[in-house]
Design a protein around this motif. Structure first.
Motif, PDB file in Angstrom:
ATOM      1  N   UNK A  21       0.842  -1.195  -0.093  1.00 27.09           N
ATOM      2  CA  UNK A  21       0.135   0.176  -0.095  1.00 27.09           C
ATOM      3  C   UNK A  21       0.791   1.160  -0.017  1.00 27.09           C
ATOM      4  N   UNK A  22       2.144   1.080   0.503  1.00 29.37           N
ATOM      5  CA  UNK A  22       2.733   2.242   0.380  1.00 29.37           C
ATOM      6  C   UNK A  22       3.702   2.624  -0.779  1.00 29.37           C
ATOM      7  N   UNK A  23       3.425   2.047  -1.801  1.00 25.20           N
ATOM      8  CA  UNK A  23       3.961   2.104  -3.219  1.00 25.20           C
ATOM      9  C   UNK A  23       3.033   3.255  -3.764  1.00 25.20           C
ATOM     10  N   UNK A  24       3.955   4.132  -4.411  1.00 29.33           N
ATOM     11  CA  UNK A  24       3.333   5.286  -5.353  1.00 29.33           C
ATOM     12  C   UNK A  24       3.898   5.401  -6.580  1.00 29.33           C
ATOM     13  N   UNK A  25       3.168   5.439  -7.850  1.00 26.83           N
ATOM     14  CA  UNK A  25       3.263   5.594  -9.076  1.00 26.83           C
ATOM     15  C   UNK A  25       3.405   6.762  -9.683  1.00 26.83           C
ATOM     16  N   UNK A  26       4.333   7.249 -10.787  1.00 28.95           N
ATOM     17  CA  UNK A  26       4.386   8.335 -11.462  1.00 28.95           C
ATOM     18  C   UNK A  26       4.658   8.168 -12.917  1.00 28.95           C
ATOM     19  N   UNK A  27       3.632   8.817 -13.867  1.00 28.00           N
ATOM     20  CA  UNK A  27       4.162   8.630 -15.082  1.00 28.00           C
ATOM     21  C   UNK A  27       4.459  10.057 -15.515  1.00 28.00           C
ATOM     22  N   UNK A  28       5.422  10.118 -16.467  1.00 28.55           N
ATOM     23  CA  UNK A  28       5.898  11.549 -16.649  1.00 28.55           C
ATOM     24  C   UNK A  28       6.563  11.346 -18.017  1.00 28.55           C
ATOM     25  N   UNK A  29       6.803  12.591 -18.771  1.00 34.44           N
ATOM     26  CA  UNK A  29       7.673  12.661 -19.795  1.00 34.44           C
ATOM     27  C   UNK A  29       8.411  13.997 -19.850  1.00 34.44           C
ATOM     28  N   UNK A  30       9.492  13.902 -19.959  1.00 32.66           N
ATOM     29  CA  UNK A  30      10.398  15.135 -19.844  1.00 32.66           C
ATOM     30  C   UNK A  30      10.220  15.834 -18.612  1.00 32.66           C
ATOM     31  N   UNK A  31      10.377  15.275 -17.473  1.00 30.64           N
ATOM     32  CA  UNK A  31       9.845  15.651 -16.124  1.00 30.64           C
ATOM     33  C   UNK A  31       8.431  16.289 -15.878  1.00 30.64           C
ATOM     34  N   UNK A  32       7.798  16.285 -16.959  1.00 27.76           N
ATOM     35  CA  UNK A  32       6.376  16.656 -16.570  1.00 27.76           C
ATOM     36  C   UNK A  32       5.468  15.421 -16.077  1.00 27.76           C
ATOM     37  N   UNK A  33       4.987  15.616 -15.033  1.00 25.40           N
ATOM     38  CA  UNK A  33       3.895  14.693 -14.385  1.00 25.40           C
ATOM     39  C   UNK A  33       2.653  14.597 -15.259  1.00 25.40           C
ATOM     40  N   UNK A  34       2.161  13.514 -15.644  1.00 24.41           N
ATOM     41  CA  UNK A  34       1.032  13.162 -16.564  1.00 24.41           C
ATOM     42  C   UNK A  34       0.321  12.393 -15.689  1.00 24.41           C
ATOM     43  N   UNK A  35       0.459  11.363 -14.910  1.00 21.20           N
ATOM     44  CA  UNK A  35      -0.504  10.750 -14.108  1.00 21.20           C
ATOM     45  C   UNK A  35       0.150   9.644 -13.108  1.00 21.20           C
ATOM     46  N   UNK A  36      -0.729   8.882 -12.420  1.00 19.35           N
ATOM     47  CA  UNK A  36      -0.195   8.037 -11.620  1.00 19.35           C
ATOM     48  C   UNK A  36      -0.244   6.369 -12.287  1.00 19.35           C
ATOM     49  N   UNK A  37      -1.261   5.765 -12.179  1.00 21.31           N
ATOM     50  CA  UNK A  37      -0.951   4.527 -12.742  1.00 21.31           C
ATOM     51  C   UNK A  37      -1.473   4.798 -14.177  1.00 21.31           C
ATOM     52  N   UNK A  38      -2.293   5.593 -14.537  1.00 23.20           N
ATOM     53  CA  UNK A  38      -3.176   5.807 -15.860  1.00 23.20           C
ATOM     54  C   UNK A  38      -2.772   7.280 -16.471  1.00 23.20           C
ATOM     55  N   UNK A  39      -2.474   7.401 -17.524  1.00 17.07           N
ATOM     56  CA  UNK A  39      -2.204   8.698 -18.167  1.00 17.07           C
ATOM     57  C   UNK A  39      -3.122   8.737 -19.771  1.00 17.07           C
ATOM     58  N   UNK A  40      -3.955   9.734 -19.883  1.00 18.00           N
ATOM     59  CA  UNK A  40      -4.679   9.770 -21.199  1.00 18.00           C
ATOM     60  C   UNK A  40      -4.163  11.066 -21.999  1.00 18.00           C
ATOM     61  N   UNK A  41      -3.833  10.656 -23.217  1.00 14.99           N
ATOM     62  CA  UNK A  41      -3.570  11.773 -24.075  1.00 14.99           C
ATOM     63  C   UNK A  41      -4.401  11.823 -25.121  1.00 14.99           C
ATOM     64  N   UNK A  42      -4.982  12.992 -25.182  1.00 19.74           N
ATOM     65  CA  UNK A  42      -6.171  12.990 -26.066  1.00 19.74           C
ATOM     66  C   UNK A  42      -5.803  14.024 -27.229  1.00 19.74           C
ATOM     67  N   UNK A  43      -6.325  13.262 -28.527  1.00 23.08           N
ATOM     68  CA  UNK A  43      -5.995  14.307 -29.904  1.00 23.08           C
ATOM     69  C   UNK A  43      -4.466  14.419 -29.929  1.00 23.08           C
ATOM     70  N   UNK A  44      -3.937  13.140 -29.924  1.00 16.81           N
ATOM     71  CA  UNK A  44      -2.291  13.440 -30.149  1.00 16.81           C
ATOM     72  C   UNK A  44      -1.782  13.983 -31.388  1.00 16.81           C
ATOM     73  N   UNK A  45      -0.764  14.475 -31.285  1.00 12.90           N
ATOM     74  CA  UNK A  45       0.159  15.074 -32.561  1.00 12.90           C
ATOM     75  C   UNK A  45       1.400  14.469 -32.484  1.00 12.90           C
ATOM     76  N   UNK A  46       2.102  14.820 -33.517  1.00 15.15           N
ATOM     77  CA  UNK A  46       3.654  14.224 -33.455  1.00 15.15           C
ATOM     78  C   UNK A  46       4.327  14.819 -32.662  1.00 15.15           C
ATOM     79  N   UNK A  47       3.947  15.750 -31.856  1.00 15.59           N
ATOM     80  CA  UNK A  47       4.760  16.475 -30.790  1.00 15.59           C
ATOM     81  C   UNK A  47       4.682  15.554 -29.536  1.00 15.59           C
ATOM     82  N   UNK A  48       3.727  14.812 -29.317  1.00 13.70           N
ATOM     83  CA  UNK A  48       3.359  13.697 -28.344  1.00 13.70           C
ATOM     84  C   UNK A  48       4.216  12.779 -28.576  1.00 13.70           C
ATOM     85  N   UNK A  49       4.969  12.435 -29.747  1.00 14.20           N
ATOM     86  CA  UNK A  49       6.006  11.510 -29.748  1.00 14.20           C
ATOM     87  C   UNK A  49       7.272  11.670 -28.763  1.00 14.20           C
TER      88      UNK A  49
END
Length: 653
Positions: A290-318
């Protein structure tokens, strides 16, 4: 002396015989070592005895039954002598025992009803003969009670692999006799005490009823593998003649363990990603603390914990996406990453752009490309039909048929539905060319005739409409088309006429002629007969000559000009027919009166003599003849009157 000695020997022999006979007259008793019975049932203890007087001889036999109350004392409960039997009073068995013969000589049965736990003692069958020979046998009575179904209860909270040996669960079996036993199992393997690993503690409770209840607690140091282990207990108990076992239900425990690996996945969409999609990133690990913590990030930008949703992606999201998991108790951290690539297909670029001007009979080449991360295919369409494949469109010996709008469709076959379009307007430069040169004859019964003129050429030709007398029809409309221009005009037809469609641009001119012939044929019967008027307009187009001649044969009902009988609407028939009939009748009456007067004067010689008679029909009118056909109801002869009122026979026409 000798006699006395002989008597002594005889007495000694008799005594020896009597002694030997007494020893052989001893009683033998046979009984089972134990008899088993359920609590509350009846127990039967059989006693068999024999003597030298015969098997099962009962003559002068005394039978007594005892139970062992203590190691040093036996209590008599029954006495049988000859035909008299006595049940001892004030014993635990006074009201619950009976002794019966089985029908077999030398065999009796002691029956104890409603067996109690206190009846688990040793019973003695004592047999005594009249010759003082005795014998006895002993049987141990065993009492059984089936326990209740065993129960199991596991711990509710989770156990960490880093914790010391912890309680797993408790098993209990109640109200059994003799004392039941409990064994713990893990995945069908029995557990035994192991120092610092497994500890099993039993406790036995004697209930007020004398029955036994057993409680067993399992304490164990858990491992990661125990997260799916099945724990259960087995209760073993005895019944008459055998032993039985009963299992509890299986339980699982929650085991907390730190992660050893981290996983990251792209769950949506499946397959290749393209611009405009919605992408879901998921982060997970093989730990469950229970004490474990998740982090999803890209280029040091935090996007979510266990799930990150990217809507209407462009090539910049690569790019590279990272998943981190940290144990807040130990501050240990694990991470992993995955690469996301967003495929793209830019807008199609057509060269030349917008509109291309091509000279007739020349060659023309165009290209269509779209920047994409995938392999692309290109198709050229014109009027919805495929005209070429590939990035280049090549036209040779260009004609006006090549003019129009071209659409290039660029697709990425690896991703269904991924495509882009481009367009190119091709104008063919050259003099005007009217497509109505092969105009077919058109027939209509309308008073207004609509004429159209389609012209191909570039620059877009100017179209004018004129009549044979040089008058310009200004009511014409003109619109541009993909290949040139189009003009439509409405002409009111009152007589034969010629209309010209003239087109011109910087490279030449072209024209087409429309010959419009108006033919009016009148059929007249007697005044009592209905008169019908037919008006027909025939249009023909020619590109070199203008035909204005009209042929009318007044003597024949048929015309050389193709005619179509007008079919007026039902509403117009009633009004127009009535007016026409009235006018025709009046004209016929006036002509008849005029003819009669002229004929009368001619006969009287008032106008001129016969030799100097004036020919009123000498000059022919340049206009269409109006012929009146008169019929008599009583004859088939037709009389035709000219404009001068003279009678004309059919042969004179």
């Amino acid at each position: 002396m000798a006699v006395r000695h002989a008597a002594s020997l005889l007495l000694l022999g008799l005594l020896a015989l009597l002694h030997t006979w007494g020893a052989r007259a001893a009683v033998e008793v046979t009984m089972k070592d134990k008899v088993e019975a359920f609590l509350g049932d009846a127990a039967q203890i059989t006693c068999r005895f024999t003597s030298d007087d015969g098997i099962g001889s009962s003559g002068g036999i005394i039978i007594e039954w005892f139970y062992v109350e203590s190691p040093s004392y036996s209590q008599k409960i029954y006495h049988l002598e000859s035909l008299h039997h006595t049940v001892e009073k004030n014993t635990p068995y006074t009201d619950r025992l009976t002794v019966n013969n089985t029908g077999t000589p030398g065999e009796v049965v002691l029956t104890i009803r409603d067996v109690q736990l206190s009846d688990e003692v040793e019973f003695i069958c004592h047999v005594k003969s009249l010759t003082d020979g005795t014998g006895e046998g002993r049987t141990q009575l065993r009492v059984f009670k089936t326990p209740e179904f065993p129960t199991i209860e596991g711990v509710k909270k989770g156990i960490s692999v880093s914790d010391p040996p912890s309680k797993i669960g408790t098993c209990e079996v109640k109200n059994g006799y003799p004392k039941p036993s409990i064994t713990w199992y893990r995945n069908n393997m029995p557990l035994r005490n192991i120092p610092d690993v497994v500890d099993i503690v039993h406790s036995v409770t004697t209930e007020s009823s004398g029955l036994y209840s057993v409680n067993c607690v399992l304490t164990m140091k858990v491992k990661k593998e125990d997260k799916k282990a099945a724990f259960y207990c087995e209760a073993k108990y005895f019944v008459p003649g055998t032993a039985k076992m009963t299992e509890t239900e299986h339980i699982n425990i929650t085991v907390y363990y730190p992660p050893t690996a981290v996983h990251m996945s792209v769950d949506s969409p499946k397959g290749k990603i393209r611009e405009g999609d919605t992408v879901e990133l998921h982060c997970s690990c093989d730990g469950n603390r229970p004490s474990q913590e998740f982090t999803i990030k890209k280029d040091s930008q935090r996007l979510g914990e266990t799930t990150a949703v990217l809507e209407k992606v462009t090539r910049l999201n690569s790019g590279v996406y990272q998943c981190n998991v940290m144990d807040l108790d130990t501050f240990e951290e694990l991470s992993t990453n995955t690469t996301v690539f967003v495929n793209y297909l830019d807008e199609a670029v057509v060269e030349p752009k917008g509109t291309a001007l091509v000279v007739q009979k020349k060659e023309f080449t165009a290209s269509c490309n779209a920047l994409s991360s995938l392999h692309t295919d290109t198709t050229w369409l014109k009027n919805g039909k495929e005209v070429s494949k590939g990035h280049h469109l090549s036209l040779k010996d260009v004609t006006y048929d090549h003019a129009g709008m071209y659409i290039c469709v660029v697709t990425a076959p690896e991703i269904p539905g991924m495509q882009t379009n481009g367009s190119l307007q091709v104008n063919v430069q050259g003099p005007p060319e009217i497509t109505e040169k092969d105009f077919n004859e058109k027939e209509t019964a309308e008073k207004d005739v609509e004429l159209s003129c389609h012209v191909r050429g570039y620059p877009s030709p100017k179209i004018t409409w004129t009549t044979s007398d040089g008058k310009v029809i200004s009511s014409a409309s003109q619109t541009k088309t993909e290949v040139g221009a189009k003009s439509v005009v409405k002409v009111k037809v009152t007589s034969d006429m010629t209309v010209f469609c003239n087109s011109s641009n910087d490279f030449g001119t072209d024209s087409v002629t429309y010959n419009i012939k108006a033919t009016i044929t009148k059929h007249t019967t007697t005044p009592a007969t209905t008169t019908t008027t037919i008006s027909t307009t025939t249009i023909a187009a020619a590109n070199t000559t203008i035909n204005t001649s009209t042929t009318t044969n007044a003597a024949s009902p048929r015309s050389t000009v193709k005619a179509e009988i007008a079919k007026p609407s039902e509403k117009g028939k009633q009004g127009s027919n009535g007016v026409i009939i009235a006018v025709i009748i009046i004209c016929i009456l006036l002509l008849a009166i005029l003819g009669s007067v002229l004929y009368f004067l001619y006969k009287k010689g008032k106008i001129c003599n016969r030799s100097g008679k004036q020919d009123f029909t000498k000059e022919k009118s340049s206009k269409d003849k109006i012929m009146v056909e008169m019929k008599n109801d009583n004859t088939e002869e037709a009389i035709l009157l000219g404009v001068n009122g003279e009678k004309q026979l059919p042969s004179e026409q």
